[in-house]
Design a protein around this motif. Structure first.
Motif, PDB file in Angstrom:
ATOM      1  N   HIS A 222       0.881  -1.235   0.076  1.00 51.31           N
ATOM      2  CA  HIS A 222      -0.479   0.082   0.315  1.00 51.31           C
ATOM      3  C   HIS A 222       0.728   1.213   0.216  1.00 51.31           C
ATOM      4  O   HIS A 222      -0.047   1.813  -0.547  1.00 51.31           O
ATOM      5  CB  HIS A 222      -1.433   0.277   0.913  1.00 51.31           C
ATOM      6  N   ILE A 223       1.771   0.954   0.397  1.00 53.03           N
ATOM      7  CA  ILE A 223       3.196   2.239   0.986  1.00 53.03           C
ATOM      8  C   ILE A 223       3.994   2.446  -0.379  1.00 53.03           C
ATOM      9  O   ILE A 223       4.061   3.395  -1.236  1.00 53.03           O
ATOM     10  CB  ILE A 223       3.544   2.655   1.769  1.00 53.03           C
ATOM     11  N   ILE A 224       4.839   1.767  -0.328  1.00 50.22           N
ATOM     12  CA  ILE A 224       6.281   1.166  -1.412  1.00 50.22           C
ATOM     13  C   ILE A 224       5.782   1.452  -2.465  1.00 50.22           C
ATOM     14  O   ILE A 224       6.461   2.452  -3.264  1.00 50.22           O
ATOM     15  CB  ILE A 224       6.723   0.623  -0.350  1.00 50.22           C
ATOM     16  N   PHE A 225       4.949   0.488  -2.804  1.00 49.12           N
ATOM     17  CA  PHE A 225       4.718  -0.131  -3.980  1.00 49.12           C
ATOM     18  C   PHE A 225       3.966   0.970  -4.703  1.00 49.12           C
ATOM     19  O   PHE A 225       4.546   1.531  -6.800  1.00 49.12           O
ATOM     20  CB  PHE A 225       3.760  -1.604  -4.806  1.00 49.12           C
ATOM     21  N   PRO A 226       3.347   1.269  -4.782  1.00 48.86           N
ATOM     22  CA  PRO A 226       3.113   2.578  -5.018  1.00 48.86           C
ATOM     23  C   PRO A 226       3.703   3.873  -6.000  1.00 48.86           C
ATOM     24  O   PRO A 226       3.218   4.722  -6.869  1.00 48.86           O
ATOM     25  CB  PRO A 226       1.174   3.644  -4.417  1.00 48.86           C
ATOM     26  N   GLN A 227       4.821   4.040  -4.861  1.00 49.78           N
ATOM     27  CA  GLN A 227       5.230   5.117  -4.909  1.00 49.78           C
ATOM     28  C   GLN A 227       6.874   4.573  -6.160  1.00 49.78           C
ATOM     29  O   GLN A 227       7.350   5.167  -6.536  1.00 49.78           O
ATOM     30  CB  GLN A 227       6.014   6.079  -3.502  1.00 49.78           C
ATOM     31  N   ALA A 228       6.962   3.344  -5.446  1.00 50.49           N
ATOM     32  CA  ALA A 228       7.788   2.582  -6.897  1.00 50.49           C
ATOM     33  C   ALA A 228       7.829   2.525  -7.850  1.00 50.49           C
ATOM     34  O   ALA A 228       8.245   3.080  -8.495  1.00 50.49           O
ATOM     35  CB  ALA A 228       7.976   1.498  -6.443  1.00 50.49           C
ATOM     36  N   ALA A 229       6.664   2.498  -8.321  1.00 50.84           N
ATOM     37  CA  ALA A 229       6.025   1.778  -9.098  1.00 50.84           C
ATOM     38  C   ALA A 229       5.928   3.118 -10.207  1.00 50.84           C
ATOM     39  O   ALA A 229       6.452   3.407 -11.369  1.00 50.84           O
ATOM     40  CB  ALA A 229       4.800   1.651  -8.923  1.00 50.84           C
ATOM     41  N   ARG A 230       5.896   4.459  -9.839  1.00 49.14           N
ATOM     42  CA  ARG A 230       5.348   5.804 -10.351  1.00 49.14           C
ATOM     43  C   ARG A 230       7.192   6.315 -10.532  1.00 49.14           C
ATOM     44  O   ARG A 230       7.288   6.283 -11.957  1.00 49.14           O
ATOM     45  CB  ARG A 230       5.477   7.039  -9.494  1.00 49.14           C
ATOM     46  N   HIS A 231       8.432   6.052  -9.767  1.00 47.59           N
ATOM     47  CA  HIS A 231       9.856   5.510  -9.810  1.00 47.59           C
ATOM     48  C   HIS A 231       9.629   4.884 -11.256  1.00 47.59           C
ATOM     49  O   HIS A 231      10.780   5.359 -11.810  1.00 47.59           O
ATOM     50  CB  HIS A 231      10.944   6.102  -8.432  1.00 47.59           C
ATOM     51  N   ALA A 232       9.456   4.200 -11.487  1.00 50.06           N
ATOM     52  CA  ALA A 232       9.703   3.018 -12.379  1.00 50.06           C
ATOM     53  C   ALA A 232       9.634   3.031 -13.672  1.00 50.06           C
ATOM     54  O   ALA A 232      10.486   2.895 -14.972  1.00 50.06           O
ATOM     55  CB  ALA A 232       9.686   1.512 -11.758  1.00 50.06           C
ATOM     56  N   ILE A 233       7.992   4.112 -14.122  1.00 52.68           N
ATOM     57  CA  ILE A 233       8.066   4.296 -15.484  1.00 52.68           C
ATOM     58  C   ILE A 233       8.754   4.772 -16.416  1.00 52.68           C
ATOM     59  O   ILE A 233       9.039   4.253 -17.665  1.00 52.68           O
ATOM     60  CB  ILE A 233       7.137   4.630 -15.233  1.00 52.68           C
ATOM     61  N   GLY A 234       9.013   5.920 -15.662  1.00 51.12           N
ATOM     62  CA  GLY A 234      10.897   6.279 -16.710  1.00 51.12           C
ATOM     63  C   GLY A 234      11.139   4.940 -17.222  1.00 51.12           C
ATOM     64  O   GLY A 234      11.591   5.116 -18.473  1.00 51.12           O
ATOM     65  N   PRO A 235      12.485   5.016 -16.433  1.00 50.05           N
ATOM     66  CA  PRO A 235      13.297   4.069 -17.135  1.00 50.05           C
ATOM     67  C   PRO A 235      12.836   2.910 -17.847  1.00 50.05           C
ATOM     68  O   PRO A 235      13.265   2.011 -18.265  1.00 50.05           O
ATOM     69  CB  PRO A 235      14.140   3.556 -15.288  1.00 50.05           C
ATOM     70  N   TRP A 236      11.392   2.002 -16.763  1.00 46.76           N
ATOM     71  CA  TRP A 236      11.221   0.960 -17.691  1.00 46.76           C
ATOM     72  C   TRP A 236      10.615   1.316 -19.144  1.00 46.76           C
ATOM     73  O   TRP A 236      10.726   0.623 -19.519  1.00 46.76           O
ATOM     74  CB  TRP A 236       9.920   0.736 -17.001  1.00 46.76           C
ATOM     75  N   THR A 237      10.301   2.530 -19.830  1.00 43.97           N
ATOM     76  CA  THR A 237      10.162   2.472 -20.996  1.00 43.97           C
ATOM     77  C   THR A 237      11.086   2.463 -21.648  1.00 43.97           C
ATOM     78  O   THR A 237      10.969   2.289 -22.825  1.00 43.97           O
ATOM     79  CB  THR A 237      10.329   4.334 -20.988  1.00 43.97           C
ATOM     80  N   ASN A 238      12.141   3.024 -21.026  1.00 47.20           N
ATOM     81  CA  ASN A 238      13.502   2.627 -21.930  1.00 47.20           C
ATOM     82  C   ASN A 238      13.271   1.131 -21.973  1.00 47.20           C
ATOM     83  O   ASN A 238      13.966   0.786 -23.420  1.00 47.20           O
ATOM     84  CB  ASN A 238      14.585   3.331 -21.042  1.00 47.20           C
ATOM     85  N   GLU A 239      13.250  -0.169 -21.084  1.00 49.98           N
ATOM     86  CA  GLU A 239      13.551  -0.334 -21.557  1.00 49.98           C
ATOM     87  C   GLU A 239      12.686  -1.673 -22.519  1.00 49.98           C
ATOM     88  O   GLU A 239      12.952  -2.373 -23.389  1.00 49.98           O
ATOM     89  CB  GLU A 239      13.153  -1.552 -20.220  1.00 49.98           C
TER      90      GLU A 239
END
Lengths: 246, 222
Positions: free
Chosen positions: B135-152
């Protein structure tokens, strides 16, 4: 354990890398009492506070909440009944103010959403932020964020609130609004342990002040005794320094 | 028939090749997501036992350290010797497992970029570690991950063309068929194919960026 103590802290010890930070500390708290922990930095105040809800696991000693011992196996339940207010707020940045105050009611206490919402709005009102429910933490000032974090803790209906230097990360002009909320809570009969350098709060709201140094309790007593006739030289010296610079 | 007529006539084959590339892409990203997330969570929150952590680290290093063409050959010729696997299956497996290695590190750094106070506050309120992560860590991490994930996502689109070397009939190989059958016209055919990859890439990127904007938290600097 002594009778009718909400919180009973017994002989807590903690060492980091051989450095004894807490050398066997105990104190108790009755319902409605406010105790303020003061002392120079490095005296172990914050460590003691974190040991109470096992954010830092003590090496030795026992903690009782309403007569029930705090243990690894019941820690989530115990923490839900002990509110904790951090120096740097630690609001959940991805959630609105309203969601910050209700998420743990819903996910931890199992309260239904409507009840949690009502409760959250009431607590936000209580800290003077009823109009900020829809805002995100990053849109608030530090003082407002800290008041939200107090509301978040209150919404869990805790037996005791633990404050870890709640005004130390704030600009001086913002400490007042947080201190006022804490004073109001103390006056309303909230049971609180407060680590702070705000001597005005200690003087005005504390039932007892505990002066710590180097992992020991040096002296404890009412604000009147500590501020006006402290027995220990270390206490006097510390309060003088605070009076000059604070 | 000049090359443009051929291209027009054979365009359905190119589209079919593009479809194969897209399926390959989706499958490898999905495998990469599931395994990568699992690796990330075990690395960050799992038991610290070396027996568990060391093989994960080895896996991640190996798959990030070996060229994908070599992996494709190993998976296709290596596995098909013991076990009947199609070129397409081998490509999904090799590229999916490699993407898992990359994605695990994307997720890991996204999770690590969430300040430790967030977990502490969640735990202090009585959340279990799993609830706090969810509920707390994943939703924030997901937002940080979208940018680098777009590169992947972008690199994997381009890498699907390498499945060509083990005989997967994806877009690049369809293009090659056209070139072979018309004896030449390399530039024209590959220009069309390049455009198709590019459009797919930009479309995917735009969707992911839109998703990122939709999830952006007001007042929160990126």
């Amino acid at each position: 354990m002594a009778d009718n103590l909400i919180l009973d802290v017994q002989d807590v010890k903690k060492a980091y890398d051989g450095l004894q930070v807490l050398k066997g500390i105990g104190f108790g708290l009755r319902k409605g009492e406010t105790k303020v922990l003061i002392g120079p930095s490095g005296s172990g105040k914050s460590t003691l506070l974190r040991c109470i809800n096992y954010l830092t696991v003590p090496d030795a000693g026992r903690i009782y909440l309403n007569g029930e011992e705090v243990l690894d196996k019941n820690i989530d339940n115990m923490r839900a009944r002990m509110g904790f207010v951090f120096q740097d707020f630690n609001l959940f940045t991805h959630l609105t103010v309203l969601d910050n105050v209700r998420i743990c009611q819903i996910k931890v206490s199992g309260v239904d959403k409507d009840t949690a919402t009502q409760r959250a709005l009431r607590e936000l009102e209580r800290v003077g932020l009823g109009d900020k429910a829809a805002a995100y933490p990053a849109e608030l000032s530090g003082g407002q964020q800290q008041r939200v974090s107090i509301a978040r803790a209150l919404a869990m209906d805790p037996d005791v609130l633990l404050f870890d230097e709640p005004t130390s990360a704030l600009d001086p002009e913002l400490t007042g609004e947080v201190v006022r909320v804490m004073q109001q809570l103390a006056a309303e009969g909230m049971t609180m342990v407060v680590v702070t350098h705000e001597m005005s709060f200690a003087r005005q709201a504390a039932d007892e002040i505990i002066f710590m140094e180097k992992g020991h309790i040096v002296e404890q007593g009412t604000p009147d005794i500590l501020f006006n006739s402290a027995a220990n030289e270390r206490t006097k010296a510390f309060l003088n320094v605070i009076a000059e610079h604070g | 028939m000049d090359i443009y007529d051929v291209l027009l006539r054979d365009f359905p084959f190119l589209l079919k090749g593009l479809g194969v590339a897209i399926v390959l892409l989706a499958a490898l990203l999905l495998i990469g997501f599931v395994i990568g997330m699992a690796i990330c969570l075990i690395q960050l929150y799992g038991p610290k036992s070396r027996l568990l952590q060391w093989p994960l680290k080895l896996y991640e290093r190996v798959f990030r350290g070996v060229p994908i063409i070599i992996m494709l050959f190993i998976f296709f010729y290596g596995i098909s010797g013991v076990f009947d696997i199609s070129a397409f299956g081998a490509a999904i497996l090799a590229m999916g497992l490699r993407s898992a290695a990359y994605q695990s590190q994307i997720f890991r750094s996204a999770f690590q970029s969430v300040p430790s106070g967030q977990m502490m506050a969640a735990r202090a309120m009585g959340m279990s570690k799993i609830k706090a992560i969810r509920h707390i860590i994943f939703p924030q991490a997901a937002r940080h991950a979208i940018g680098p994930w777009t590169n992947e996502f972008s690199s994997e689109i381009k890498e699907t063309s390498l499945a060509y070397v083990i005989g997967v009939v994806e877009l690049t190989r369809q293009a090659h068929y056209i070139i072979t059958s018309t004896q030449g016209n390399v530039l024209t055919v590959f220009a069309v194919v390049a455009l198709m990859y590019f459009v797919l890439n930009r479309t995917g990127n735009s969707l992911l960026y839109a998703f990122e904007r939709k999830l952006a938290v007001p007042g929160f600097e990126k």
